[in-house]
Design a protein around this motif. Structure first.
Motif, mmCIF file in Angstrom:
data_model
loop_
_atom_site.group_PDB
_atom_site.id
_atom_site.type_symbol
_atom_site.label_atom_id
_atom_site.label_comp_id
_atom_site.label_asym_id
_atom_site.label_seq_id
_atom_site.Cartn_x
_atom_site.Cartn_y
_atom_site.Cartn_z
ATOM 1 N N UNK A 236 0.781 -1.285 0.028
ATOM 2 C CA UNK A 236 -0.204 0.055 -0.022
ATOM 3 C C UNK A 236 0.901 1.352 0.081
ATOM 4 N N UNK A 237 2.204 1.197 0.590
ATOM 5 C CA UNK A 237 2.890 2.372 0.863
ATOM 6 C C UNK A 237 3.456 2.565 -0.544
ATOM 7 N N UNK A 238 3.939 1.447 -1.394
ATOM 8 C CA UNK A 238 4.331 1.516 -2.748
ATOM 9 C C UNK A 238 3.532 2.282 -3.649
ATOM 10 N N UNK A 239 1.953 2.065 -3.714
ATOM 11 C CA UNK A 239 1.223 2.544 -4.218
ATOM 12 C C UNK A 239 1.054 4.141 -4.068
ATOM 13 N N UNK A 240 1.015 4.264 -2.626
ATOM 14 C CA UNK A 240 1.102 5.880 -2.270
ATOM 15 C C UNK A 240 2.141 6.693 -2.643
ATOM 16 N N UNK A 241 3.260 6.052 -2.759
ATOM 17 C CA UNK A 241 4.473 6.781 -3.236
ATOM 18 C C UNK A 241 4.413 6.897 -4.780
ATOM 19 N N UNK A 242 3.984 5.908 -5.680
ATOM 20 C CA UNK A 242 3.811 5.910 -6.921
ATOM 21 C C UNK A 242 2.808 7.067 -7.271
ATOM 22 N N UNK A 243 1.688 6.933 -6.415
ATOM 23 C CA UNK A 243 0.697 8.056 -6.768
ATOM 24 C C UNK A 243 1.309 9.342 -6.538
ATOM 25 N N UNK A 244 2.068 9.683 -5.580
ATOM 26 C CA UNK A 244 2.529 10.941 -5.141
ATOM 27 C C UNK A 244 3.704 11.477 -6.183
ATOM 28 N N UNK A 245 4.270 10.456 -6.518
ATOM 29 C CA UNK A 245 5.422 10.829 -7.407
ATOM 30 C C UNK A 245 4.947 11.102 -8.781
ATOM 31 N N UNK A 246 3.711 10.387 -9.216
ATOM 32 C CA UNK A 246 3.277 10.659 -10.590
ATOM 33 C C UNK A 246 2.451 12.163 -10.604
ATOM 34 N N UNK A 247 1.596 12.227 -9.467
ATOM 35 C CA UNK A 247 1.086 13.592 -9.289
ATOM 36 C C UNK A 247 2.106 14.780 -9.206
ATOM 37 N N UNK A 248 3.265 14.659 -8.489
ATOM 38 C CA UNK A 248 4.164 15.634 -8.734
ATOM 39 C C UNK A 248 4.716 16.025 -9.780
ATOM 40 N N UNK A 249 4.909 15.126 -10.653
ATOM 41 C CA UNK A 249 5.561 15.076 -12.000
ATOM 42 C C UNK A 249 4.590 15.475 -13.045
#
Length: 362
Positions: A236-249
């Motif tokens: 779940x943390x991996x998914x949260x980090x991927x979403x946050x990284x995608x959104x920031x980019x």
């Protein structure tokens, strides 16, 4: 309220909507009703909108939605001045349902009919909500569109930038599907990103630094997929980090495009007393995207206007208001006006993608 009342109908995707908009004696527009029925639950199991299901749902719901809009406004068909319906762009089945319903009402009541471009509805929403004067710059970011448009006047739009592949909302939705987040994707990506690290995954910022004002999000989406595969199996943390990284980019890339567009806007209208960037489309509700836009407009000395979320996403009030402006300007259509699954707002610009039998996609 003046005697001008417009019934607006919107069925371009997965919202069935009807609205009554008029104009007050002061000249200010007024939304008398705005009824929207979402089809999210019908499409949730498929992870996206299924055109055939959407069209069938419009057929089943639209008559009741129109009646509800009329009742909420306290008006009868005899009080209407004209009927406006979305004629494109969008899913052709839904467009046919809405346009034919609008035409039938217009024919039965001997009312003028107005075929509205869905994108023009978004483009004019800031005039409905804030009485914004022409000209202004518009950023349209939704599931189907990512465009920067100069809005000079009614019917006079100049496209400065568009997506060369995926729209930003589409990239959000596809990222959600990739990470197995529920539909609708955009809000769920933002929700997951709230608990993530936006710096964990080094994702690209497409077209950042280029002079052109176009967007590209397909490569960013692919980069998310490759990062997800490398980190699999995902917690779940991996998914949260991927979403946050995608959104920031995505926000960083969008901010760069907008910063350059605002510079061009200020240079094009050096004497404009109140330069404005208006934003429309469902993605405009994303807080990270909104923060990036606020930073760029503050830097450029430009005012940012974002209509309420209910008027940023697909709705019929924007269609009724576009119909109101067109009615007042004498821009009416015949009952033979076609629906168009592809209908660029600025038809003078060269198409970048999807030009074929149905016309330019963008």
């Amino acid at each position: 309220m003046t005697g001008t009342l417009i019934l607006g109908i919107e069925t371009s995707c997965d919202e069935t909507a009807a609205s009554i908009v008029g104009r007050e004696a002061s000249g200010a527009p007024a939304i008398l009703s705005n009824v929207v029925l979402s089809q999210v639950e019908e499409h949730a199991a498929f992870g996206g909108v299924v055109p055939e299901i959407a069209a069938r749902a419009h057929v089943e719901a639209l008559d009741g939605i129109v009646r509800a809009a009329m009742a909420d406004a306290g008006v009868d068909f005899g009080d209407l001045s004209a009927v406006a319906a979305t004629a494109g762009p969008g899913l052709v089945g839904g467009l046919i349902v809405g346009a034919m319903t609008g035409k039938a009402i217009a024919a039965a009541r001997s009312l003028p009919f107005i075929a509205v471009n869905h994108l023009e509805g978004h483009a004019l929403t800031p005039r409905l909500t804030d009485r914004l004067a022409y000209p202004y710059l518009l950023l349209l970011v939704s599931g189907g569109h990512s465009q920067i448009l100069l809005v000079r006047a009614l019917g006079d739009y100049e496209r400065w930038g568009t997506t060369i592949d995926d729209a930003l909302g589409e990239a959000f939705d596809k990222t959600a599907k990739l990470l197995r987040l529920p539909h609708p994707g955009g809000p769920n990506v933002e929700r997951a990103a709230a608990g993530g690290d936006p710096k964990r995954f080094a994702l690209p910022r497409p077209l950042k630094g280029e002079a052109r004002l176009d967007f590209s999000f397909s490569g960013l989406k692919t980069a998310v997929r490759l990062a997800a595969e490398a980190a699999s199996p995902l917690s779940n943390q991996d998914i949260a980090d991927l979403c946050a990284s995608f959104q920031a980019a995505a926000a960083d890339s969008l901010g760069d495009r907008i910063g350059r567009a605002l510079t061009r806007f200020r240079e094009s209208f050096p004497g404009l007393a109140d330069p404005v960037l208006a934003v429309a489309g469902g993605v405009a509700a994303n807080r990270t995207i909104r923060a990036a836009l606020e930073a760029e407009t503050a830097k450029a000395g430009v005012r940012l206007i974002a209509p309420p979320p209910a008027l940023c996403t697909d709705n019929a009030a924007m269609i009724a208001y576009a119909g109101l402006e067109r009615f007042e300007a004498g821009f009416l259509d015949g009952l033979d006006a076609p629906v168009r699954s592809r209908w660029p707002l600025d038809e003078k610009s060269q198409p970048l993608v999807g030009f074929g039998r149905r016309g330019a996609k963008a």
